[in-house]
Enzyme design. Structure first.
Site, PDB file in Angstrom:
ATOM      1  N   TRP A 164       6.528  -0.900  -3.482  1.00  0.00           N
ATOM      2  CA  TRP A 164       6.063  -2.237  -3.304  1.00  0.00           C
ATOM      3  C   TRP A 164       5.332  -2.521  -4.493  1.00  0.00           C
ATOM      4  O   TRP A 164       4.488  -3.458  -4.612  1.00  0.00           O
ATOM      5  CB  TRP A 164       5.115  -2.658  -2.179  1.00  0.00           C
ATOM      6  CG  TRP A 164       5.653  -2.120  -0.865  1.00  0.00           C
ATOM      7  CD1 TRP A 164       5.220  -1.340   0.036  1.00  0.00           C
ATOM      8  CD2 TRP A 164       6.835  -2.912  -0.417  1.00  0.00           C
ATOM      9  NE1 TRP A 164       6.126  -1.225   1.129  1.00  0.00           N
ATOM     10  CE2 TRP A 164       6.922  -2.436   1.028  1.00  0.00           C
ATOM     11  CE3 TRP A 164       7.532  -4.186  -0.507  1.00  0.00           C
ATOM     12  CZ2 TRP A 164       7.696  -2.771   1.842  1.00  0.00           C
ATOM     13  CZ3 TRP A 164       8.399  -4.288   0.553  1.00  0.00           C
ATOM     14  CH2 TRP A 164       8.585  -3.721   1.503  1.00  0.00           C
ATOM     15  N   GLU A 370      -2.210  -6.978  -0.691  1.00  0.00           N
ATOM     16  CA  GLU A 370      -3.792  -6.444  -1.104  1.00  0.00           C
ATOM     17  C   GLU A 370      -4.463  -6.471   0.101  1.00  0.00           C
ATOM     18  O   GLU A 370      -5.638  -7.006   0.285  1.00  0.00           O
ATOM     19  CB  GLU A 370      -4.269  -7.659  -2.096  1.00  0.00           C
ATOM     20  CG  GLU A 370      -3.406  -7.323  -3.509  1.00  0.00           C
ATOM     21  CD  GLU A 370      -4.239  -7.873  -4.644  1.00  0.00           C
ATOM     22  OE1 GLU A 370      -5.358  -8.128  -4.716  1.00  0.00           O
ATOM     23  OE2 GLU A 370      -3.297  -8.172  -5.580  1.00  0.00           O
TER      24      GLU A 370
HETATM   25  C1  LIG Z   1       5.722  -8.814  -2.450  1.00  0.00           C
HETATM   26  C2  LIG Z   1       4.894  -7.743  -2.339  1.00  0.00           C
HETATM   27  C3  LIG Z   1       4.216  -7.181  -3.177  1.00  0.00           C
HETATM   28  C4  LIG Z   1       3.324  -5.790  -3.260  1.00  0.00           C
HETATM   29  N1  LIG Z   1       2.895  -5.615  -4.352  1.00  0.00           N
HETATM   30  C5  LIG Z   1       2.065  -4.340  -4.556  1.00  0.00           C
HETATM   31  C6  LIG Z   1       1.426  -3.999  -5.657  1.00  0.00           C
HETATM   32  O1  LIG Z   1       1.591  -4.575  -6.846  1.00  0.00           O
HETATM   33  N2  LIG Z   1       0.752  -2.643  -5.266  1.00  0.00           N
HETATM   34  C7  LIG Z   1       0.690  -2.026  -4.275  1.00  0.00           C
HETATM   35  O2  LIG Z   1      -0.017  -0.998  -4.172  1.00  0.00           O
HETATM   36  N3  LIG Z   1       1.012  -2.605  -3.297  1.00  0.00           N
HETATM   37  C8  LIG Z   1       1.782  -3.872  -3.294  1.00  0.00           C
HETATM   38  N4  LIG Z   1       2.355  -4.250  -2.030  1.00  0.00           N
HETATM   39  C9  LIG Z   1       1.971  -3.665  -0.694  1.00  0.00           C
HETATM   40  C10 LIG Z   1       1.241  -4.306   0.296  1.00  0.00           C
HETATM   41  O3  LIG Z   1      -0.274  -4.204  -0.121  1.00  0.00           O
HETATM   42  C11 LIG Z   1       1.676  -3.593   1.502  1.00  0.00           C
HETATM   43  O4  LIG Z   1       2.599  -4.239   2.120  1.00  0.00           O
HETATM   44  C12 LIG Z   1       0.450  -3.965   2.686  1.00  0.00           C
HETATM   45  O5  LIG Z   1      -0.838  -3.267   2.067  1.00  0.00           O
HETATM   46  C13 LIG Z   1       0.782  -3.620   4.000  1.00  0.00           C
HETATM   47  O6  LIG Z   1       1.316  -2.207   4.035  1.00  0.00           O
HETATM   48  P1  LIG Z   1       2.641  -2.111   5.056  1.00  0.00           P
HETATM   49  O7  LIG Z   1       3.590  -2.877   4.399  1.00  0.00           O
HETATM   50  O8  LIG Z   1       3.013  -0.616   4.597  1.00  0.00           O
HETATM   51  O9  LIG Z   1       2.440  -2.500   6.045  1.00  0.00           O
HETATM   52  P2  LIG Z   1       1.594  -1.483   7.450  1.00  0.00           P
HETATM   53  O10 LIG Z   1       0.468  -0.710   6.878  1.00  0.00           O
HETATM   54  O11 LIG Z   1       2.646  -0.395   7.987  1.00  0.00           O
HETATM   55  O12 LIG Z   1       1.342  -2.593   8.691  1.00  0.00           O
HETATM   56  C14 LIG Z   1       2.291  -3.064   9.305  1.00  0.00           C
HETATM   57  C15 LIG Z   1       1.690  -4.163  10.356  1.00  0.00           C
HETATM   58  O13 LIG Z   1       0.543  -3.312  11.153  1.00  0.00           O
HETATM   59  C16 LIG Z   1      -0.623  -3.890  11.065  1.00  0.00           C
HETATM   60  N5  LIG Z   1      -1.828  -2.823  11.164  1.00  0.00           N
HETATM   61  C17 LIG Z   1      -1.779  -1.598  10.217  1.00  0.00           C
HETATM   62  N6  LIG Z   1      -2.937  -1.183  10.293  1.00  0.00           N
HETATM   63  C18 LIG Z   1      -3.681  -1.746  11.285  1.00  0.00           C
HETATM   64  C19 LIG Z   1      -5.051  -1.657  11.787  1.00  0.00           C
HETATM   65  N7  LIG Z   1      -5.685  -0.524  11.715  1.00  0.00           N
HETATM   66  N8  LIG Z   1      -5.383  -2.790  12.484  1.00  0.00           N
HETATM   67  C20 LIG Z   1      -4.529  -3.731  12.930  1.00  0.00           C
HETATM   68  N9  LIG Z   1      -3.331  -4.080  12.347  1.00  0.00           N
HETATM   69  C21 LIG Z   1      -3.044  -3.002  11.620  1.00  0.00           C
HETATM   70  C22 LIG Z   1      -0.688  -4.699   9.608  1.00  0.00           C
HETATM   71  O14 LIG Z   1      -1.395  -5.609   9.577  1.00  0.00           O
HETATM   72  C23 LIG Z   1       0.764  -4.792   9.630  1.00  0.00           C
HETATM   73  O15 LIG Z   1       1.006  -6.193  10.247  1.00  0.00           O
HETATM   74  C24 LIG Z   1       3.165  -5.494  -2.187  1.00  0.00           C
HETATM   75  C25 LIG Z   1       3.904  -5.680  -1.025  1.00  0.00           C
HETATM   76  C26 LIG Z   1       4.635  -6.862  -1.016  1.00  0.00           C
HETATM   77  C27 LIG Z   1       5.317  -7.388   0.238  1.00  0.00           C
END
Ligand SMILES: Cc1cc2nc3c(=O)[nH]c(=O)nc-3n(C[C@H](O)[C@H](O)[C@H](O)COP(=O)(O)OP(=O)(O)OC[C@H]3O[C@@H](n4cnc5c(N)ncnc54)[C@H](O)[C@@H]3O)c2cc1C
Length: 387
Positions: A164, A370
């Site tokens: 990502w 973030e």
């Molecule tokens: C367009 C885009 C740009 C991005 N740019 C960057 C970047 O430049 N650098 C970078 O490092 N990352 C980047 N990201 C990654 C982004 O930070 C992550 O997508 C985000 O942190 C969520 O992680 P995940 O997608 O793995 O979801 P997951 O962590 O798998 O979460 C899935 C769902 O479960 C929920 N969840 C997880 N844990 C808990 C908890 N303890 N309590 C309640 N709910 C929970 C989440 O809120 C979410 O709804 C980007 C993402 C996108 C979509």
């Protein structure tokens, strides 16, 4: 259809210099962003040269010190510039925010020698940065990252996959969190990795719902050699660095959200004033004008919240809880406001003739990046319970 230029937001700014900066930003938005945002979004084209123009105008380095080529602006000013950029084109506003985030580790945790060597190039406007924390299996649970960096002589050898990454494949440098030690948050370190390192490759950009002109890609590290002198902070300090960057970065996301929401409100107000039904402008109907009033109120509340957090940061007061609150509130507000803007435009809101639908798709990602808004609540809850 491009929205008509709206009246400038009536801002409370700390100095004449800040007023001039906001004026310059609005001009740049009108000249460089508005004419091409819709087309580049539709084509999924990254506007690299727009970032050069923004860099030349000094807007890629606003919160950093003058001795390294930064703008030395308070965060409350930098964030309002970001808001204006995002109101013209989120991919650009968010790109500037990510670049600022990617410079944070070196600017805040680097040694004087490291800063002298690399920071001026990163702040000059020529180079574009990216911030690499997430991995395919570790998003919210960022401390579970697996990309491994092993010290061999004077070099780290890095293997693993980052996911990502905004500007992945287009950036000139990557601030990357890697595992140098034990499992968990204490085994993580931060490396400043040049984009042209051998063994570092980017996958094709993800196909996203919105912000299609901003590339988001996986990065593969296959035996990438990074000089030990590119370790930022101490070994094991990487997670602290990542979280510290995110506290500031979240304020950037909050400001971008308010920018998108403001653009949606301006469009909705303009449309409601001209669209006639039942022989009157639809804005005359209380059902609609109350909706516009609620949209405007949420935007003002969000702006006040992110500025309050920024002023704490500028004053050197703890602002982590307030940054999480601002990110949560402003991005949820942007989602509501942009959805309502589509409603105000009726059937036209659901078409690509107007940017309302684009704003709605753009707002969604801000509730995810973030730290998702569930994670912001977790951060706020921990502050409240003192854990
Ligand atoms: C367009 C885009 C740009 C991005 N740019 C960057 C970047 O430049 N650098 C970078 O490092 N990352 C980047 N990201 C990654 C982004 O930070 C992550 O997508 C985000 O942190 C969520 O992680 P995940 O997608 O793995 O979801 P997951 O962590 O798998 O979460 C899935 C769902 O479960 C929920 N969840 C997880 N844990 C808990 C908890 N303890 N309590 C309640 N709910 C929970 C989440 O809120 C979410 O709804 C980007 C993402 C996108 C979509």
């Amino acid at each position: 259809m491009s929205p008509a230029p709206a009246k400038p937001v009536d801002r409370q700014l700390p100095s004449d210099e800040a007023r001039a900066l906001l004026g310059l930003t609005r001009d740049l938005v009108e000249r460089e962003l508005h004419p091409r945002a819709a087309e580049d979004e539709a084509a999924g084209r990254f506007p690299r040269e727009v970032f050069r123009t923004i860099g030349e105008a000094g807007l890629l380095s606003l919160p950093y010190g003058e001795q390294y080529g930064g703008g030395e602006q308070p965060y409350e000013v930098y964030l309002q510039v970001l808001e204006e950029l995002a109101s013209g084109w989120l991919a650009v506003g968010l790109g500037v925010s990510v670049h600022t985030l990617s410079c944070h580790a070196l600017a805040t945790f680097g040694t004087d020698e490291q800063r002298d060597r690399w920071l001026p190039g990163m702040l000059s406007g020529e180079q574009l940065g990216a911030y690499c924390l997430s991995e395919p299996q570790s998003g919210s649970d960022a401390a579970a990252l697996r990309t491994k960096a092993e010290l061999q002589g004077d070099e780290y050898v890095v293997n693993g996959t980052k996911a990502w990454i905004t500007h992945g494949g287009f950036a000139d440098f990557y601030s990357a969190m890697v595992r140098t030690g034990v499992e968990g948050s204490r085994g993580i370190s931060c490396l400043l990795v040049p984009a042209d390192s051998e063994g570092l490759t980017a996958a094709a950009p993800e196909h996203k719902m919105g912000m299609t002109s901003s590339p988001t890609a996986q990065l593969n590290f296959d035996g990438v050699r990074v000089g030990r002198d590119r370790l930022l902070g101490d070994e094991g300090q990487g997670f602290q660095i990542a979280l510290s960057a995110l506290d500031s970065g979240r304020l950037g996301i909050a400001a971008c959200a308010i920018g998108v929401a403001q653009a949606a409100l301006d469009l909705a107000v303009d449309y409601a004033g001209t669209r006639q039904q039942f022989g009157r402008p639809i804005a005359d109907f209380q059902g609609l004008s109350f909706m516009l009033a609620d949209m405007a109120t949420q935007i003002e509340a969000g702006r006040a919240l992110y500025l309050a957090a920024a002023r704490r940061r500028d004053a050197g007061i703890a602002f982590s809880k307030e940054a999480a609150m601002a990110k949560l509130f402003c991005t949820d507000a942007a989602m509501r406001v942009t959805t309502d803007a589509v409603q105000v435009l009726g059937g036209y809101g659901y078409t690509q003739d107007y940017p309302a639908e684009r704003y709605m798709r753009e707002a969604k990602v801000l509730q995810i990046v973030e730290g998702t808004n569930q994670i912001q609540r977790l951060v706020i809850g921990r502050h409240l319970s003192g854990k």
